[in-house]
Motif scaffolding. Structure first.
Motif, PDB file in Angstrom:
ATOM      1  N   ASN A  53      -4.835   0.712   6.653  1.00 50.15           N
ATOM      2  CA  ASN A  53      -4.124   1.493   7.671  1.00 50.15           C
ATOM      3  C   ASN A  53      -3.588   2.827   7.152  1.00 50.15           C
ATOM      4  OD1 ASN A  53      -4.581  -0.499   9.600  1.00 50.15           O
ATOM      5  ND2 ASN A  53      -2.690  -1.577   9.072  1.00 50.15           N
ATOM      6  N   ASN A  54      -4.475   3.728   6.787  1.00 48.20           N
ATOM      7  CA  ASN A  54      -4.123   5.067   6.266  1.00 48.20           C
ATOM      8  C   ASN A  54      -3.328   5.004   4.969  1.00 48.20           C
ATOM      9  OD1 ASN A  54      -5.433   6.384   8.367  1.00 48.20           O
ATOM     10  ND2 ASN A  54      -3.594   6.355   9.650  1.00 48.20           N
ATOM     11  N   ALA A  55      -3.486   3.955   4.237  1.00 44.08           N
ATOM     12  CA  ALA A  55      -2.827   3.815   2.932  1.00 44.08           C
ATOM     13  C   ALA A  55      -3.813   3.159   1.969  1.00 44.08           C
ATOM     14  CB  ALA A  55      -1.555   2.992   3.054  1.00 44.08           C
ATOM     15  N   ILE A  56      -3.470   3.172   0.710  1.00 44.36           N
ATOM     16  CA  ILE A  56      -4.332   2.593  -0.322  1.00 44.36           C
ATOM     17  C   ILE A  56      -3.585   1.467  -0.999  1.00 44.36           C
ATOM     18  CG2 ILE A  56      -5.538   3.056  -2.484  1.00 44.36           C
ATOM     19  CD1 ILE A  56      -5.707   5.993  -1.603  1.00 44.36           C
ATOM     20  N   ALA A  57      -4.273   0.348  -1.212  1.00 46.09           N
ATOM     21  CA  ALA A  57      -3.681  -0.810  -1.883  1.00 46.09           C
ATOM     22  C   ALA A  57      -4.666  -1.339  -2.909  1.00 46.09           C
ATOM     23  CB  ALA A  57      -3.350  -1.896  -0.862  1.00 46.09           C
ATOM     24  N   LEU A  58      -4.149  -2.063  -3.892  1.00 50.11           N
ATOM     25  CA  LEU A  58      -5.027  -2.701  -4.857  1.00 50.11           C
ATOM     26  C   LEU A  58      -5.841  -3.791  -4.160  1.00 50.11           C
ATOM     27  CD1 LEU A  58      -2.669  -3.059  -7.960  1.00 50.11           C
ATOM     28  CD2 LEU A  58      -4.480  -1.380  -7.600  1.00 50.11           C
ATOM     29  N   ALA A  59      -7.073  -3.930  -4.575  1.00 49.58           N
ATOM     30  CA  ALA A  59      -7.960  -4.936  -3.959  1.00 49.58           C
ATOM     31  C   ALA A  59      -7.643  -6.312  -4.510  1.00 49.58           C
ATOM     32  CB  ALA A  59      -9.401  -4.588  -4.227  1.00 49.58           C
ATOM     33  N   ALA A  89       0.825  -1.205   0.000  1.00 44.25           N
ATOM     34  CA  ALA A  89       0.000   0.000   0.000  1.00 44.25           C
ATOM     35  C   ALA A  89       0.864   1.261   0.000  1.00 44.25           C
ATOM     36  CB  ALA A  89      -0.900  -0.012   1.231  1.00 44.25           C
ATOM     37  N   LEU A  90       0.290   2.347  -0.472  1.00 39.87           N
ATOM     38  CA  LEU A  90       0.950   3.648  -0.493  1.00 39.87           C
ATOM     39  C   LEU A  90       0.030   4.685   0.138  1.00 39.87           C
ATOM     40  CD1 LEU A  90       2.318   3.765  -4.156  1.00 39.87           C
ATOM     41  CD2 LEU A  90       3.631   3.333  -2.093  1.00 39.87           C
ATOM     42  N   SER A  91       0.627   5.715   0.713  1.00 34.99           N
ATOM     43  CA  SER A  91      -0.163   6.826   1.238  1.00 34.99           C
ATOM     44  C   SER A  91      -0.560   7.752   0.084  1.00 34.99           C
ATOM     45  CB  SER A  91       0.641   7.608   2.277  1.00 34.99           C
ATOM     46  OG  SER A  91       1.685   8.318   1.648  1.00 34.99           O
ATOM     47  N   ILE A  92      -1.438   8.679   0.375  1.00 36.19           N
ATOM     48  CA  ILE A  92      -1.878   9.646  -0.634  1.00 36.19           C
ATOM     49  C   ILE A  92      -0.677  10.444  -1.153  1.00 36.19           C
ATOM     50  CG2 ILE A  92      -3.322  11.683  -1.043  1.00 36.19           C
ATOM     51  CD1 ILE A  92      -4.970   9.165  -0.591  1.00 36.19           C
ATOM     52  N   LYS A  93       0.182  10.890  -0.266  1.00 36.39           N
ATOM     53  CA  LYS A  93       1.365  11.663  -0.668  1.00 36.39           C
ATOM     54  C   LYS A  93       2.310  10.838  -1.540  1.00 36.39           C
ATOM     55  CE  LYS A  93       1.421  14.916   3.131  1.00 36.39           C
ATOM     56  NZ  LYS A  93       2.153  15.497   4.235  1.00 36.39           N
ATOM     57  N   GLU A  94       2.490   9.573  -1.200  1.00 33.05           N
ATOM     58  CA  GLU A  94       3.380   8.711  -1.986  1.00 33.05           C
ATOM     59  C   GLU A  94       2.818   8.473  -3.384  1.00 33.05           C
ATOM     60  OE1 GLU A  94       5.391   5.998   1.543  1.00 33.05           O
ATOM     61  OE2 GLU A  94       3.406   5.437   0.769  1.00 33.05           O
ATOM     62  N   ILE A  95       1.510   8.279  -3.466  1.00 35.47           N
ATOM     63  CA  ILE A  95       0.882   8.075  -4.776  1.00 35.47           C
ATOM     64  C   ILE A  95       1.027   9.342  -5.616  1.00 35.47           C
ATOM     65  CG2 ILE A  95      -1.300   7.667  -5.984  1.00 35.47           C
ATOM     66  CD1 ILE A  95      -2.134   5.942  -3.559  1.00 35.47           C
ATOM     67  N   ALA A  96       0.777  10.502  -5.007  1.00 31.23           N
ATOM     68  CA  ALA A  96       0.896  11.768  -5.722  1.00 31.23           C
ATOM     69  C   ALA A  96       2.306  11.953  -6.273  1.00 31.23           C
ATOM     70  CB  ALA A  96       0.520  12.928  -4.810  1.00 31.23           C
ATOM     71  N   GLU A 107      -2.366  15.878  -4.739  1.00 37.08           N
ATOM     72  CA  GLU A 107      -3.068  15.028  -3.782  1.00 37.08           C
ATOM     73  C   GLU A 107      -4.576  15.064  -4.024  1.00 37.08           C
ATOM     74  OE1 GLU A 107      -1.881  15.611   0.295  1.00 37.08           O
ATOM     75  OE2 GLU A 107       0.217  15.793  -0.294  1.00 37.08           O
ATOM     76  N   THR A 108      -5.086  16.201  -4.455  1.00 36.44           N
ATOM     77  CA  THR A 108      -6.506  16.310  -4.777  1.00 36.44           C
ATOM     78  C   THR A 108      -6.861  15.381  -5.933  1.00 36.44           C
ATOM     79  OG1 THR A 108      -6.480  18.614  -4.065  1.00 36.44           O
ATOM     80  CG2 THR A 108      -8.344  17.909  -5.409  1.00 36.44           C
ATOM     81  N   GLU A 109      -6.000  15.339  -6.944  1.00 32.44           N
ATOM     82  CA  GLU A 109      -6.240  14.451  -8.082  1.00 32.44           C
ATOM     83  C   GLU A 109      -6.134  12.990  -7.666  1.00 32.44           C
ATOM     84  OE1 GLU A 109      -4.805  17.053 -11.902  1.00 32.44           O
ATOM     85  OE2 GLU A 109      -3.248  16.342 -10.536  1.00 32.44           O
ATOM     86  N   VAL A 110      -5.253  12.691  -6.720  1.00 28.85           N
ATOM     87  CA  VAL A 110      -5.157  11.322  -6.201  1.00 28.85           C
ATOM     88  C   VAL A 110      -6.473  10.934  -5.542  1.00 28.85           C
ATOM     89  CG1 VAL A 110      -4.057   9.827  -4.488  1.00 28.85           C
ATOM     90  CG2 VAL A 110      -2.665  11.335  -5.885  1.00 28.85           C
TER      91      VAL A 110
END
Length: 101
Positions: A95-101, A61-68, A75-78
């Motif tokens: 856990n405050n991150a996003i991962a592929l399902a 998983a990655l955080s919003i900032k890492e994905i951006a 971050e808004t576009e993320v």
């Protein structure tokens, strides 16, 4: 003639005061990050693709900032792209991150 000099001096002071106000206003605007985003389905779909590709290129998983940072978008576009992918069931929160399902 004395009146003209006074008028020119007053005009100069007014111009300098206006210039200071304009400069201050520009600085205030420049310090805030303004992001213009087109809220069309096509643009949000492209951002969803950017988010998906950023997540697909890493394990876990990655955080919003890492994905951006990885996708080179704001971050808004993320968040817009993540919302699209979340609705489709392609990502999940971890856990405050996003991962592929």
């Amino acid at each position: 003639m004395a009146e003209k000099k006074t008028t020119k001096a007053a005009a100069t002071k007014t111009t300098k005061a206006a210039a200071k106000t304009t400069t201050t206003a520009k600085r205030a605007c420049a310090s805030k990050a303004v992001v213009e985003i087109s809220f069309s389905a096509e643009n949000v779909g492209f951002r969803a693709g950017d988010v998906y590709q950023a997540l697909a290129n890493v394990e876990g998983a990655l955080s919003i900032k890492e994905i951006a940072k990885k996708a080179n978008i704001s971050e808004t576009e993320v968040l817009l792209g993540a919302g699209w992918l979340l609705k489709e069931g392609k990502i999940k929160g971890d856990n405050n991150a996003i991962a592929l399902a």
